[in-house]
Design a protein around this motif. Structure first.
Motif, PDB file in Angstrom:
ATOM      1  N   ASP A  72       0.813  -1.494  -0.013  1.00 10.19           N
ATOM      2  CA  ASP A  72      -0.073  -0.048   0.079  1.00 10.19           C
ATOM      3  C   ASP A  72       0.868   1.083   0.124  1.00 10.19           C
ATOM      4  OD1 ASP A  72      -2.483  -1.169  -0.097  1.00 10.19           O
ATOM      5  OD2 ASP A  72      -3.092  -0.628   2.025  1.00 10.19           O
ATOM      6  N   VAL A  73       2.114   1.241   0.434  1.00  2.93           N
ATOM      7  CA  VAL A  73       3.017   2.371   0.675  1.00  2.93           C
ATOM      8  C   VAL A  73       4.215   2.405  -0.007  1.00  2.93           C
ATOM      9  CG1 VAL A  73       1.779   2.782   2.892  1.00  2.93           C
ATOM     10  CG2 VAL A  73       4.184   1.485   2.777  1.00  2.93           C
ATOM     11  N   PRO A  89       1.128   6.893  -0.454  1.00  3.80           N
ATOM     12  CA  PRO A  89       0.138   5.783  -1.016  1.00  3.80           C
ATOM     13  C   PRO A  89       0.993   5.304  -2.334  1.00  3.80           C
ATOM     14  CG  PRO A  89      -1.165   7.722  -0.761  1.00  3.80           C
ATOM     15  CD  PRO A  89       0.186   8.077  -0.289  1.00  3.80           C
ATOM     16  N   SER A  90       0.919   4.016  -2.658  1.00  2.00           N
ATOM     17  CA  SER A  90       1.654   3.300  -3.638  1.00  2.00           C
ATOM     18  C   SER A  90       0.702   3.396  -4.846  1.00  2.00           C
ATOM     19  CB  SER A  90       2.084   1.740  -3.331  1.00  2.00           C
ATOM     20  OG  SER A  90       1.074   1.180  -3.129  1.00  2.00           O
ATOM     21  N   PRO A  91       1.416   3.309  -6.007  1.00  2.00           N
ATOM     22  CA  PRO A  91       0.424   2.949  -7.368  1.00  2.00           C
ATOM     23  C   PRO A  91      -0.367   1.586  -7.229  1.00  2.00           C
ATOM     24  CG  PRO A  91       2.704   3.872  -7.936  1.00  2.00           C
ATOM     25  CD  PRO A  91       2.691   3.496  -6.479  1.00  2.00           C
ATOM     26  N   TYR A 101       2.026  11.269  -4.782  1.00  3.53           N
ATOM     27  CA  TYR A 101       1.173  11.002  -3.806  1.00  3.53           C
ATOM     28  C   TYR A 101       1.415  11.106  -2.560  1.00  3.53           C
ATOM     29  CZ  TYR A 101       0.427   8.196  -8.277  1.00  3.53           C
ATOM     30  OH  TYR A 101       0.688   7.748  -9.673  1.00  3.53           O
ATOM     31  N   TYR A 102       0.442  11.544  -1.664  1.00  2.98           N
ATOM     32  CA  TYR A 102       0.536  11.868  -0.236  1.00  2.98           C
ATOM     33  C   TYR A 102      -0.679  11.200   0.398  1.00  2.98           C
ATOM     34  CZ  TYR A 102       4.700  14.518  -1.293  1.00  2.98           C
ATOM     35  OH  TYR A 102       5.908  15.013  -1.667  1.00  2.98           O
ATOM     36  N   ASN A 103      -0.781  10.845   1.744  1.00  4.35           N
ATOM     37  CA  ASN A 103      -1.611  10.520   2.391  1.00  4.35           C
ATOM     38  C   ASN A 103      -2.616  11.500   3.007  1.00  4.35           C
ATOM     39  OD1 ASN A 103      -3.500   8.951   4.078  1.00  4.35           O
ATOM     40  ND2 ASN A 103      -1.902   8.417   5.932  1.00  4.35           N
ATOM     41  N   VAL A 163      -9.392  -0.954   0.175  1.00  5.69           N
ATOM     42  CA  VAL A 163      -9.765   0.426  -0.087  1.00  5.69           C
ATOM     43  C   VAL A 163     -10.276   1.320   0.992  1.00  5.69           C
ATOM     44  CG1 VAL A 163      -9.970  -0.433  -2.590  1.00  5.69           C
ATOM     45  CG2 VAL A 163     -11.885  -0.298  -1.314  1.00  5.69           C
ATOM     46  N   GLU A 164     -11.040   0.444   1.950  1.00  5.75           N
ATOM     47  CA  GLU A 164     -11.913   1.220   2.871  1.00  5.75           C
ATOM     48  C   GLU A 164     -11.095   1.626   3.969  1.00  5.75           C
ATOM     49  OE1 GLU A 164     -14.682   3.029   5.150  1.00  5.75           O
ATOM     50  OE2 GLU A 164     -14.894   2.175   3.339  1.00  5.75           O
ATOM     51  N   LEU A 165      -9.975   0.964   4.497  1.00  4.26           N
ATOM     52  CA  LEU A 165      -8.974   1.044   5.429  1.00  4.26           C
ATOM     53  C   LEU A 165      -7.392   1.681   4.943  1.00  4.26           C
ATOM     54  CD1 LEU A 165     -10.006  -2.025   7.640  1.00  4.26           C
ATOM     55  CD2 LEU A 165     -10.793   0.441   7.801  1.00  4.26           C
ATOM     56  N   GLY A 166      -7.521   1.878   3.560  1.00  9.77           N
ATOM     57  CA  GLY A 166      -6.141   1.985   3.007  1.00  9.77           C
ATOM     58  C   GLY A 166      -5.445   3.373   3.719  1.00  9.77           C
ATOM     59  N   MET A 167      -4.010   3.089   4.112  1.00 10.61           N
ATOM     60  CA  MET A 167      -3.292   4.244   4.795  1.00 10.61           C
ATOM     61  C   MET A 167      -3.722   4.379   6.293  1.00 10.61           C
ATOM     62  SD  MET A 167      -1.242   4.760   2.187  1.00 10.61           S
ATOM     63  CE  MET A 167      -0.098   5.958   2.922  1.00 10.61           C
ATOM     64  N   GLU A 168      -4.429   3.281   6.599  1.00  8.70           N
ATOM     65  CA  GLU A 168      -4.646   3.204   8.236  1.00  8.70           C
ATOM     66  C   GLU A 168      -3.947   2.329   9.320  1.00  8.70           C
ATOM     67  OE1 GLU A 168      -8.958   3.635   8.976  1.00  8.70           O
ATOM     68  OE2 GLU A 168      -9.370   4.285   6.940  1.00  8.70           O
TER      69      GLU A 168
END
Length: 495
Positions: free
Chosen positions: A82-83, A311-313, A351-353, A440-445
């Motif tokens: 994800d990152v 965030p990653s591609p 990209y950033y969070n 997708v719902e919890l991405g970057m959490e």
């Protein structure tokens, strides 16, 4: 990047109240405090005010650098698809070792996370050991003890996910033999976590008045218990605890996904437990959270942050066409945010969070950028997705689909042309749909790394990054802790 220094210490040997700073409680938030020095144990643990000060210190420690900044990001976020590391290539290169699973036991973020989380366990243990003898209001006393049980359970859950078997300390050290504990099997650590959460849920209130917002609740204990059960594949328990959270009737999905993470919507209807971070006027030394600062877009200061944990591609490609959660999760350089900030196209990362973002207008000179941004630990969408996953594993397909659809319906934001309802009744296909939705719902959490591993998919999903089955499921025990223990602590296999 500014250089953040913190002391690395063998917190397993902290046994005196001198580890706790005492704070006055005269401000609106229980986290707003004025330093009042430290007090030795013989002078402390006498009054209700002492118990309140210790409770506040325990919560305040949750937003320490070790628990929300680089160490936590390294341990709980970096090891996933994800990152990306972020920032410029030469800055904090050690973070890349977590992404490609090449980290060695001497890397400093391991020690920082270990000592930071055990330090917070020490705060909880101090309360659980000393508050029972204080003559104070019985209801408040019981609540403080239950809060400490929850925090201890939360801390041990973070440790056991990260390292597997860890020393299980349930009271401050008293004798010489208490200072150097061997690792406790993970199953026993999980059993203690569940015991603490069961006890906490039986005491904690469902809601609080405004002055105590941010303290843990019954719903938090039940939701964390569901997550702990999820990691052990106790599917019936997951259903039980998630249903109990819903039955409380106090949580609902926040209607606007992006706005849910903004500072003006702290502790909203979806939030079950979030770490409270504050900007306290005239007290920059107390407004010390760096959760947002280390992740904010790396643009011209004072508005900019350090630009790490991006965030990653790969994550971006996971979102379905038109999913509004993509724009609410990812900040693109060159864009204007929903709050009106232009993100300089010359920033070093594309990209950033977005979830850690604080609008530039809220920045105050002399304070850490974004220090008022809370960190969401548990929210209702996660509860619904846990319920969906467990019901699917138990063969209750219709119930699983209903819980999954609630999350997707909120994400649609009224647009019926996107995110069609999942209708499959095939268990394996539905399982994968739920895994997708969690991502997708919890991405970057800070959820993806441990989530994939507990699903048993580490090698399949993270293999291209360097994940090795039989090794990478856990991180190495910090070498310094092994050295301090004179070999009582043992290393994880493969390290």
């Amino acid at each position: 990047m500014k250089n953040k220094k913190y002391n690395l210490q063998n917190v397993m040997g902290l046994g005196l109240i001198t580890a706790i700073s005492l704070f006055a409680g005269c401000k609106k938030s229980f986290l707003d405090r004025t330093a009042a020095g430290t007090t030795v144990a013989t002078q402390f643990w006498k009054t209700s005010a002492d118990a309140t000060a210790a409770n506040a210190a325990m919560y305040a420690d949750l937003h320490s650098y070790a628990e929300l900044a680089f160490p936590a990001i390294a341990i709980e976020s970096m090891g996933s698809d994800d990152v990306t590391k972020g920032s410029v290539p030469t800055d904090a290169t050690f973070l890349q070792e977590y992404i490609n699973f090449s980290v060695t036991p001497g890397e400093g973020q391991l020690e920082g996370f270990w000592t930071g989380v055990y330090n917070n366990i020490n705060f909880a243990n101090q309360i659980l050991t000393n508050v029972p003898a204080i003559n104070m209001d019985a209801t408040l006393k019981a609540r403080y003890l239950a809060e400490a049980q929850f925090i201890r359970a939360y801390d041990y859950f973070r440790l056991v996910r990260a390292f597997g078997a860890v020393p299980l300390r349930l009271h401050p050290p008293v004798t010489a033999s208490d200072y150097n504990l061997a690792r406790t099997p993970a199953a026993q650590v999980y059993a203690q976590i569940e015991a603490d959460l069961t006890a906490a849920a039986s005491v904690l209130p469902t809601t609080y008045s405004s002055v105590d917002i941010g303290h843990v609740t019954k719903g938090a204990a039940l939701a964390l218990h569901a997550k702990v059960a999820l990691y052990q594949k106790k599917w019936t328990d997951v259903v039980t605890y998630t249903n109990q959270v819903t039955a409380l009737g106090v949580y609902s999905l926040f209607p606007n996904y992006e706005k849910m993470f903004r500072t003006q919507n702290k502790n909203n209807s979806e939030s079950i437990f979030e770490i409270q971070n504050e900007l306290i006027p005239n007290h920059p030394e107390e407004s010390n959270s760096q959760y947002s600062q280390v992740q904010m877009p790396r643009v011209t200061e004072p508005a900019g942050g350090w630009g790490f944990n991006n965030p990653s591609p790969n994550l971006i490609a996971e979102f379905e066409a038109g999913d509004p959660r993509l724009a609410a999760t990812v900040i693109y350089t060159g864009q204007v945010t929903a709050e009106g900030d232009m993100i300089d196209a010359s920033a070093p990362d594309p990209y950033y969070n977005y979830k850690s973002y604080v609008p530039f207008s809220q920045y105050v000179s002399g304070f850490n950028q974004g220090c008022q941004q809370d960190f969401m630990v548990l929210r209702y969408a996660d509860v619904l997705l846990m319920n969906a996953e467990a019901n699917n594993e138990l063969g209750s397909t219709s119930t699983a689909l209903a819980s999954l659809e609630m999350v997707r319906a909120r994400a649609r934001e009224g647009n019926s042309a996107i995110l069609p309802a999942v209708t499959t009744t095939d268990q394996a296909t539905l399982r994968n749909a739920i895994y997708h939705e969690r991502r997708v719902e919890l991405g970057m959490e800070f959820d993806r790394h441990a989530d994939v591993i507990r699903q048993g998919r580490g090698a399949a999903v993270f293999g291209f990054l360097g994940f090795k089955a039989g090794k990478s499921e856990v991180w190495p025990i910090p070498q310094n802790e092994i050295d301090l223990s004179a070999g009582v602590l043992t290393q994880n296999p493969g390290y």
